[in-house]
Design a protein around this motif. Structure first.
Motif, PDB file in Angstrom:
ATOM      1  N   PHE A 369      77.316   6.020  27.983  1.00  0.00           N
ATOM      2  CA  PHE A 369      76.357   5.134  27.317  1.00  0.00           C
ATOM      3  C   PHE A 369      74.941   5.387  27.838  1.00  0.00           C
ATOM      4  O   PHE A 369      73.976   5.435  27.059  1.00  0.00           O
ATOM      5  CB  PHE A 369      76.768   3.682  27.556  1.00  0.00           C
ATOM      6  N   PHE A 370      74.808   5.573  29.149  1.00  0.00           N
ATOM      7  CA  PHE A 370      73.495   5.829  29.741  1.00  0.00           C
ATOM      8  C   PHE A 370      72.928   7.169  29.265  1.00  0.00           C
ATOM      9  O   PHE A 370      71.729   7.293  29.002  1.00  0.00           O
ATOM     10  CB  PHE A 370      73.622   5.817  31.270  1.00  0.00           C
ATOM     11  N   ASN A 371      73.782   8.185  29.137  1.00  0.00           N
ATOM     12  CA  ASN A 371      73.334   9.484  28.618  1.00  0.00           C
ATOM     13  C   ASN A 371      72.827   9.371  27.196  1.00  0.00           C
ATOM     14  O   ASN A 371      71.842  10.015  26.814  1.00  0.00           O
ATOM     15  CB  ASN A 371      74.480  10.497  28.686  1.00  0.00           C
ATOM     16  N   GLU A 372      73.491   8.562  26.416  1.00  0.00           N
ATOM     17  CA  GLU A 372      73.050   8.362  25.034  1.00  0.00           C
ATOM     18  C   GLU A 372      71.682   7.691  24.999  1.00  0.00           C
ATOM     19  O   GLU A 372      70.834   8.019  24.160  1.00  0.00           O
ATOM     20  CB  GLU A 372      74.081   7.517  24.278  1.00  0.00           C
ATOM     21  N   LEU A 373      71.454   6.760  25.892  1.00  0.00           N
ATOM     22  CA  LEU A 373      70.165   6.069  25.948  1.00  0.00           C
ATOM     23  C   LEU A 373      69.034   7.005  26.367  1.00  0.00           C
ATOM     24  O   LEU A 373      67.938   6.975  25.802  1.00  0.00           O
ATOM     25  CB  LEU A 373      70.230   4.914  26.956  1.00  0.00           C
ATOM     26  N   THR A 374      69.286   7.842  27.364  1.00  0.00           N
ATOM     27  CA  THR A 374      68.225   8.656  27.948  1.00  0.00           C
ATOM     28  C   THR A 374      68.094  10.032  27.324  1.00  0.00           C
ATOM     29  O   THR A 374      67.108  10.733  27.566  1.00  0.00           O
ATOM     30  CB  THR A 374      68.470   8.836  29.454  1.00  0.00           C
ATOM     31  N   GLY A 375      69.098  10.436  26.516  1.00  0.00           N
ATOM     32  CA  GLY A 375      69.062  11.784  25.968  1.00  0.00           C
ATOM     33  C   GLY A 375      69.402  12.850  26.995  1.00  0.00           C
ATOM     34  O   GLY A 375      69.139  14.030  26.787  1.00  0.00           O
ATOM     35  N   GLN A 376      69.992  12.453  28.104  1.00  0.00           N
ATOM     36  CA  GLN A 376      70.355  13.385  29.166  1.00  0.00           C
ATOM     37  C   GLN A 376      71.833  13.747  29.068  1.00  0.00           C
ATOM     38  O   GLN A 376      72.577  13.202  28.247  1.00  0.00           O
ATOM     39  CB  GLN A 376      70.075  12.751  30.538  1.00  0.00           C
ATOM     40  N   GLN A 377      72.246  14.690  29.921  1.00  0.00           N
ATOM     41  CA  GLN A 377      73.659  15.046  30.031  1.00  0.00           C
ATOM     42  C   GLN A 377      74.066  14.971  31.506  1.00  0.00           C
ATOM     43  O   GLN A 377      74.534  15.937  32.101  1.00  0.00           O
ATOM     44  CB  GLN A 377      73.906  16.452  29.472  1.00  0.00           C
ATOM     45  N   LEU A 378      73.853  13.797  32.075  1.00  0.00           N
ATOM     46  CA  LEU A 378      74.179  13.591  33.483  1.00  0.00           C
ATOM     47  C   LEU A 378      75.692  13.591  33.667  1.00  0.00           C
ATOM     48  O   LEU A 378      76.434  13.126  32.807  1.00  0.00           O
ATOM     49  CB  LEU A 378      73.584  12.263  33.963  1.00  0.00           C
ATOM     50  N   SER A 379      76.116  14.080  34.803  1.00  0.00           N
ATOM     51  CA  SER A 379      77.557  14.152  35.054  1.00  0.00           C
ATOM     52  C   SER A 379      77.818  14.135  36.550  1.00  0.00           C
ATOM     53  O   SER A 379      77.104  14.778  37.331  1.00  0.00           O
ATOM     54  CB  SER A 379      78.141  15.419  34.433  1.00  0.00           C
ATOM     55  N   PHE A 380      78.876  13.411  36.938  1.00  0.00           N
ATOM     56  CA  PHE A 380      79.281  13.407  38.343  1.00  0.00           C
ATOM     57  C   PHE A 380      79.922  14.741  38.738  1.00  0.00           C
ATOM     58  O   PHE A 380      79.926  15.100  39.909  1.00  0.00           O
ATOM     59  CB  PHE A 380      80.269  12.273  38.610  1.00  0.00           C
TER      60      PHE A 380
END
Length: 806
Positions: A369-380
């Protein structure tokens, strides 16, 4: 001993389940929020750092001031890079890009539009770190009509990423290009992306030495130890050597004469790693980030974590009476204060560790959900597990020590005699520091609410501001140049379609990323120059765009003399300084007509983002060599049907040029200009709600504990005749006074912060007094619900239940 402390901590959690749950929830939410924001900030700060030479790569930006008007762009002359390497010793290598925009690629009978295509020098792979899966990086772009694809593009055309070297694709005007390399897809954290790279080798434009034609994006790789100041000095010398003679010829001026008028003509460097966050150019290759937003989000992360820690401190010290006898007994039995401090810090760290593990789980679940908001592709998964485990341990230790330090020293300072005699101060008024922390919490929460309201007020201002043109119900057809000689016929055919009210063809529109600065002169001797944006339009442009004439008339399709006429906007008219510019002449070099006569002044309209002021614009009739777009204004609900009909006409007329149909809507292009602001508004709102939630969570715990501490007092007051409202007032009065103090601190801080943020917009709303009223009302509503519920519940208890044992 440590095991004993752990058992004691667990025992206390079981005894105080409600307070332990509140503490755990507050810390978990704060840590999860902080973790997500930290990942976002780290991602933004990592742009372009995948390049091994990132610290030594600089882009050359043009920065001119002509007739007092600033012109900034990321383009430079074709000869700048070669000249710096040839004439000076500060630069190791250069690479030039030419943005091709949308290019039609043909393989067999299949046509595809590639939107991210560039032409580049063969030094590309020596300057940037772009690994090749196949091909030799030293020779991949050294021959004409060669091309390098990325992995995704190779898979699209050939079904494989290797074994494609030597294959051919028809690009643009059906010219066959040989594939000489396949590279990995560019990392997401790059300020530019391209899928297909043509070779610049053999192209005549790349060998042009005219230093007043800025057509290329140039990157320089500095030699080890060379500072950007040294390179800029070399560029200034080269500009004087190569550009000044041309300016003397075309503008009858020199750099010294320009300096006397406050003008200049120079090229500046921006480090590669600063482009994404710090570039202030209006039209970058891709939407830029914002260093301001990164700092704001970093500050929010720290503040929310502090709020959670403050909750822990407040609730721990408020429960001091419950653990005072334990402290007294331990001291009587021989425990030193240091032992007690260590015990309480151990409990705090264990509590923090549990909250950190829960926060990791929460962040992991919320990450999509946060990636969708920011347009990022963050990943653990991008973080090595040993490093993640170390961060978790250090984070838990830091938060545990930060949140537990004050309670540990506060509780361990109790005197055994005072405690065992029952003389310990109880209740909400027992700690001034706790009151200060409550004020701190709500100051932050109120300031964030005000900030959120101002951001949405500005976004609403952007959406509803009168722009000087009508962006609604306009369909934009890209790659109009592919129609060739059928452009006029296509325009006439589209105009006959049902629901179409106007059609215009031009190279620039208010929402486009493609504009070109040009030199015009007020006199034939070329002594008075100006550098406005030069827009090529047709005779229907003003009417189709819904623009308004301030003076004179628009172009007329029935007047052939308009081929030597120009329209200017009000900003250009102000630069010219004429009382009435109609009928005045503008000269251009090189020119196709002796001069242009001004026939009309267009009312200023906003071109690009509202962050920038309206630029000077000159419009002439004609179709540019490239980048032409067809704008279709419609008034129909059958948009899909209209698009299908336009597509059919376009493909039929552009078939011989192997074009593909590509379109967008002007209102969507306009919204795209404010992607960063829209995302910031959404993220800011969510984090503000979390901050308010965390603050209210602590307040709920404090009022609950205050009610428990004063149960007998309230019962006696009720027996003596106190009403419900007296009891509620007794519990809420102190809290409301603290909240009022929070308002007094938060209002000026928020006003200052948001005023500074709004200064980044050339056109902006104001920080209205109603914003503060609404923020105050929202905060009070949350507080009343939080405090009032518990206060009413406490006031409604039967006095006999608490006094029957007295």
């Amino acid at each position: 001993m440590l095991l004993n402390y752990c058992k004691t901590a667990l025992r206390n959690c079981r005894k105080q389940k409600a307070f332990s749950a509140l503490n755990l929830l507050g810390l978990t939410v704060g840590l999860a929020t902080c973790l997500l924001i930290t990942m976002f900030v780290a991602s933004e700060l990592s742009y372009d750092r995948y390049n091994k030479n990132a610290a030594d790569i600089y882009r050359v930006n043009a920065h001119f001031r002509i007739s007092g008007e600033n012109l900034n762009e990321r383009l430079s002359p074709a000869d700048l890079g070669p000249a710096i390497v040839r004439d000076f010793s500060s630069v190791k290598a250069f690479v030039r890009f030419h943005d091709e925009g949308r290019v039609v690629v043909r393989k067999g009978n299949v046509l595809t539009t590639e939107p991210r295509t560039i032409a580049a020098d063969s030094s590309l792979f020596g300057v940037f770190t772009l690994p090749l899966l196949e091909g030799d990086p030293r020779t991949a772009l050294t021959q004409p009509h060669t091309v390098v694809l990325n992995r995704t593009t190779a898979l699209k055309y050939f079904g494989r990423a290797t074994g494609v070297v030597g294959q051919t694709l028809e690009i643009g005007d059906t010219t066959p290009y040989t594939v000489t390399g396949v590279m990995e897809d560019m990392p997401l954290l790059s300020h530019l992306h391209f899928d297909l790279i043509r070779s610049l080798c053999g192209e005549s434009d790349s060998r042009e030495v005219n230093w007043v034609n800025n057509d290329y994006v140039t990157y320089l790789l500095a030699k080890p130890g060379v500072t950007p100041q040294v390179i800029e000095r070399d560029i200034a010398l080269a500009t004087t050597r190569y550009a000044e003679p041309i300016l003397r010829q075309q503008m009858s001026t020199t750099f010294a004469e320009m300096a006397k008028k406050g003008d200049f003509y120079r090229y500046e460097l921006i480090p590669l790693t600063r482009i994404h966050l710090y570039s202030e150019l209006a039209r970058e290759a891709e939407p830029s980030g914002s260093a301001t937003y990164v700092r704001i989000f970093g500050l929010i992360a720290a503040l929310i974590l502090l709020l959670a820690c403050v909750n822990f401190m407040n609730l721990s010290t408020a429960r001091s009476a419950g653990r005072s006898r334990e402290v007294g007994v331990r001291k009587v039995l021989g425990s030193h204060r240091g032992d007690l401090v260590f015990q309480f810090l151990t409990e705090s760290v264990l509590f923090s560790l549990a909250a950190t593990l829960l926060a990791l789980l929460m962040a992991y679940l919320l990450l999509p959900f946060f990636n969708e908001l920011t347009g990022q592709q963050l990943s653990f998964t991008a973080i090595p597990w040993p490093r993640l485990a170390a961060w978790v341990a250090l984070g838990a230790l830091f938060v545990g020590l930060l949140a537990g330090s004050y309670p540990a020293f506060f509780l361990s300072a109790f005197q055994p005699i005072q405690v065992l005699k029952g003389r310990l101060a109880k209740g909400f008024k027992g700690s001034r520091l706790r009151n200060v922390l409550v004020v701190f919490q709500f100051t932050i929460a109120i300031a964030l609410i005000i900030g959120t309201l101002v951001i949405y007020r500005q976004l609403n201002y952007i959406r509803n501001k009168r722009l000087g043109y009508d962006r609604e119900q306009v369909l934009l057809i890209k790659n109009t140049n592919a129609l060739g000689e059928h452009v006029i016929a296509f325009k006439a055919a589209v105009l006959q379609l049902p629901g179409v009210t106007a059609v215009t063809i031009a190279n620039s529109f208010p929402t486009s990323n493609q504009t070109q600065a040009d030199l015009f002169f007020q006199d034939a001797a070329k002594t008075k120059a100006l550098g406005p944006e030069h827009w090529f339009v047709d005779a229907d442009y003003i009417r189709a765009m819904g623009m308004t004439m301030a003076r004179g008339r628009a172009f007329s399709p029935s007047l052939s003399t308009d081929s030597g006429a120009v329209l200017i906007n009000e900003t250009t008219a102000a630069m010219l300084g004429y009382k009435n510019p109609l009928g005045e002449k503008l000269y251009k070099d090189p020119h196709t007509v002796p001069f242009y006569r001004i026939i009309g002044v267009v009312k200023d309209f906003n071109s690009g983002s509202l962050r920038q002021k309206t630029p000077p614009i000159v419009m002439t009739l004609g179709y540019d060599d490239g980048g032409m777009v067809t704008a279709i204004r419609f008034s129909t609900t059958g948009v899909s049907s209209l698009i299908d009909r336009v597509r059919t006409l376009y493909l039929a007329m552009a078939m011989q040029n192997h074009a593909s149909f590509d379109f967008s809507f002007m209102d969507e292009d306009y919204d795209h200009l404010y992607t960063a602001e829209t995302r910031m508004g959404t993220i800011f709102t969510i984090f503000t709600l979390l901050a308010v939630f965390v603050a209210c969570l602590g307040l709920f715990g404090l009022v609950t504990f205050a009610a428990e501490q004063r149960t007998k007092e309230m019962s006696i007051r009720k027996v003596l005749g106190a009403g419900m409202h007296h009891i509620v007032g007794l519990l809420t009065r102190d809290f409301l006074l603290l909240i009022a103090l929070s308002f007094l601190i938060a209002f000026p801080l928020a006003w200052w912060g948001m005023h500074r943020w709004l200064e980044g917009f050339a056109y902006r709303t104001t920080v209205s007094v109603w914003t503060f009223v609404l923020a105050g009302g929202a905060t009070l509503a949350a507080i009343v619900v939080t405090v009032g519920y518990q206060a009413i519940k406490a006031a409604g208890r039967n006095p006999a239940d608490s006094l029957k044992t007295e």
